[in-house]
Design a protein around this motif. Sequence first.
Motif, mmCIF file in Angstrom:
data_model
loop_
_atom_site.group_PDB
_atom_site.id
_atom_site.type_symbol
_atom_site.label_atom_id
_atom_site.label_comp_id
_atom_site.label_asym_id
_atom_site.label_seq_id
_atom_site.Cartn_x
_atom_site.Cartn_y
_atom_site.Cartn_z
ATOM 1 N N LEU A 246 0.834 -1.205 0.000
ATOM 2 C CA LEU A 246 0.000 0.000 0.000
ATOM 3 C C LEU A 246 0.870 1.256 0.000
ATOM 4 N N LEU A 247 0.326 2.320 -0.555
ATOM 5 C CA LEU A 247 0.994 3.615 -0.467
ATOM 6 C C LEU A 247 0.872 4.102 0.977
ATOM 7 N N PRO A 248 1.828 4.935 1.447
ATOM 8 C CA PRO A 248 1.772 5.424 2.830
ATOM 9 C C PRO A 248 0.415 6.052 3.166
ATOM 10 N N SER A 249 -0.141 6.803 2.216
ATOM 11 C CA SER A 249 -1.403 7.495 2.502
ATOM 12 C C SER A 249 -2.556 6.509 2.679
ATOM 13 N N VAL A 250 -2.490 5.377 2.008
ATOM 14 C CA VAL A 250 -3.552 4.369 2.130
ATOM 15 C C VAL A 250 -3.353 3.548 3.405
ATOM 16 N N ALA A 251 -2.078 3.157 3.643
ATOM 17 C CA ALA A 251 -1.784 2.350 4.839
ATOM 18 C C ALA A 251 -1.809 3.206 6.098
ATOM 19 N N ARG A 252 -1.803 4.524 5.942
ATOM 20 C CA ARG A 252 -1.671 5.471 7.059
ATOM 21 C C ARG A 252 -0.383 5.178 7.832
ATOM 22 N N MET A 253 0.671 4.909 7.091
ATOM 23 C CA MET A 253 1.978 4.650 7.704
ATOM 24 C C MET A 253 3.030 5.461 6.966
ATOM 25 N N TRP A 254 3.663 6.400 7.693
ATOM 26 C CA TRP A 254 4.717 7.206 7.104
ATOM 27 C C TRP A 254 6.031 6.947 7.834
ATOM 28 N N PRO A 255 7.142 6.885 7.111
ATOM 29 C CA PRO A 255 8.421 6.684 7.813
ATOM 30 C C PRO A 255 8.745 7.879 8.713
ATOM 31 N N ALA A 256 9.391 7.604 9.834
ATOM 32 C CA ALA A 256 9.753 8.655 10.792
ATOM 33 C C ALA A 256 10.557 9.753 10.103
ATOM 34 N N ARG A 257 11.395 9.331 9.155
ATOM 35 C CA ARG A 257 12.212 10.304 8.449
ATOM 36 C C ARG A 257 12.129 9.958 6.970
ATOM 37 N N HIS A 258 11.905 10.971 6.157
ATOM 38 C CA HIS A 258 11.832 10.695 4.726
ATOM 39 C C HIS A 258 13.179 10.132 4.277
ATOM 40 N N PRO A 259 13.165 9.002 3.560
ATOM 41 C CA PRO A 259 14.460 8.407 3.186
ATOM 42 C C PRO A 259 15.266 9.328 2.262
ATOM 43 N N TYR A 260 16.580 9.282 2.390
ATOM 44 C CA TYR A 260 17.461 10.191 1.647
ATOM 45 C C TYR A 260 18.793 9.506 1.407
ATOM 46 N N GLN A 261 19.533 10.070 0.475
ATOM 47 C CA GLN A 261 20.881 9.548 0.237
ATOM 48 C C GLN A 261 21.828 10.160 1.267
ATOM 49 N N PRO A 262 22.414 9.336 2.127
ATOM 50 C CA PRO A 262 23.304 9.890 3.155
ATOM 51 C C PRO A 262 24.686 10.183 2.590
ATOM 52 N N THR A 263 25.391 11.070 3.237
ATOM 53 C CA THR A 263 26.803 11.267 2.898
ATOM 54 C C THR A 263 27.618 10.320 3.774
ATOM 55 N N VAL A 264 28.889 10.180 3.443
ATOM 56 C CA VAL A 264 29.777 9.372 4.273
ATOM 57 C C VAL A 264 29.782 9.943 5.694
ATOM 58 N N HIS A 265 29.726 11.260 5.769
ATOM 59 C CA HIS A 265 29.719 11.913 7.076
ATOM 60 C C HIS A 265 28.494 11.486 7.907
ATOM 61 N N ASP A 266 27.309 11.461 7.258
ATOM 62 C CA ASP A 266 26.090 11.024 7.966
ATOM 63 C C ASP A 266 26.283 9.621 8.549
ATOM 64 N N LEU A 267 26.778 8.718 7.707
ATOM 65 C CA LEU A 267 26.934 7.331 8.171
ATOM 66 C C LEU A 267 28.005 7.234 9.257
ATOM 67 N N HIS A 268 29.014 8.074 9.112
ATOM 68 C CA HIS A 268 30.080 8.056 10.105
ATOM 69 C C HIS A 268 29.526 8.449 11.476
ATOM 70 N N GLN A 269 28.651 9.459 11.484
ATOM 71 C CA GLN A 269 28.015 9.876 12.738
ATOM 72 C C GLN A 269 27.248 8.705 13.358
ATOM 73 N N ASN A 270 26.438 8.041 12.523
ATOM 74 C CA ASN A 270 25.654 6.910 13.035
ATOM 75 C C ASN A 270 26.537 5.726 13.375
ATOM 76 N N GLY A 271 27.613 5.556 12.607
ATOM 77 C CA GLY A 271 28.494 4.408 12.801
ATOM 78 C C GLY A 271 29.121 4.387 14.178
ATOM 79 N N ARG A 272 29.277 5.553 14.766
ATOM 80 C CA ARG A 272 29.856 5.596 16.110
ATOM 81 C C ARG A 272 28.960 4.902 17.125
ATOM 82 N N LEU A 273 27.659 4.860 16.816
ATOM 83 C CA LEU A 273 26.718 4.194 17.726
ATOM 84 C C LEU A 273 26.766 2.684 17.541
ATOM 85 N N PHE A 274 27.243 2.250 16.379
ATOM 86 C CA PHE A 274 27.237 0.823 16.064
ATOM 87 C C PHE A 274 28.591 0.406 15.519
#
Length: 196
Positions: free
Chosen positions: A147-175
């Motif tokens: 289903l489309l988000p509007s039909v399922a009434r389910m939207w992702p917490a954050r709109h998906p996007y292409q991350p930079t290496v920097h973005d992943l590096h920030q998250n990588g510190r947590l994991f």
Amino acid sequence: MWERTERLLTVHVQAVSPETCPALVLNADFRPLSYYPLSIWCWQDAIKAVFLDRVNIVSEYDTLVRSPSFEMRLPSVVSLKSYVKPSRFPAFTRFNVFLRDRFTCQYCGERDDLTFDHVVPRSKGGVTTWDNVVAACSACNLRKADLLPSVARMWPARHPYQPTVHDLHQNGRLFPPNYLHISWMDYLYWDSELEP
Ligand SMILES: [Zn+2]
């Protein structure tokens, strides 16, 4: 008893296989060549690069490799002699999508049983790209179905996007990655003190 322990220990050390000794590859500026995936070479490639004079050995394992003409310790960290311009965007891989979404279902926040969900389902023309794929637990994935988000009434917490290496590096510190040799730590987290 002591003797026995010592003998077992010795055997264990000698049994370290070169296969378990990958080398972390640093760029000429001593940062890892890439983080996601982490730039590592198998020991054969690392030694080849040493002999071709393309890298410096920064740190070594205790494990020795021998041939009739030479003997050397396997490199655990090598640095390239010439600088390679790193790519700004990480590869579109399953691991990197999870890492971007911090290993959290984008619909309910669950951390277990993660799968991937196409926000716009493939059956509705959705494609498999950074901006249409999110981490989702299997329960949410089942519930949303095609289903489309509007039909399922389910939207992702954050709109998906292409991350930079920097973005992943920030998250990588947590994991931190599963396998980290102690000699790699200084190079993976060298700037972590900048974090408050
Ligand atoms: Zn969920």
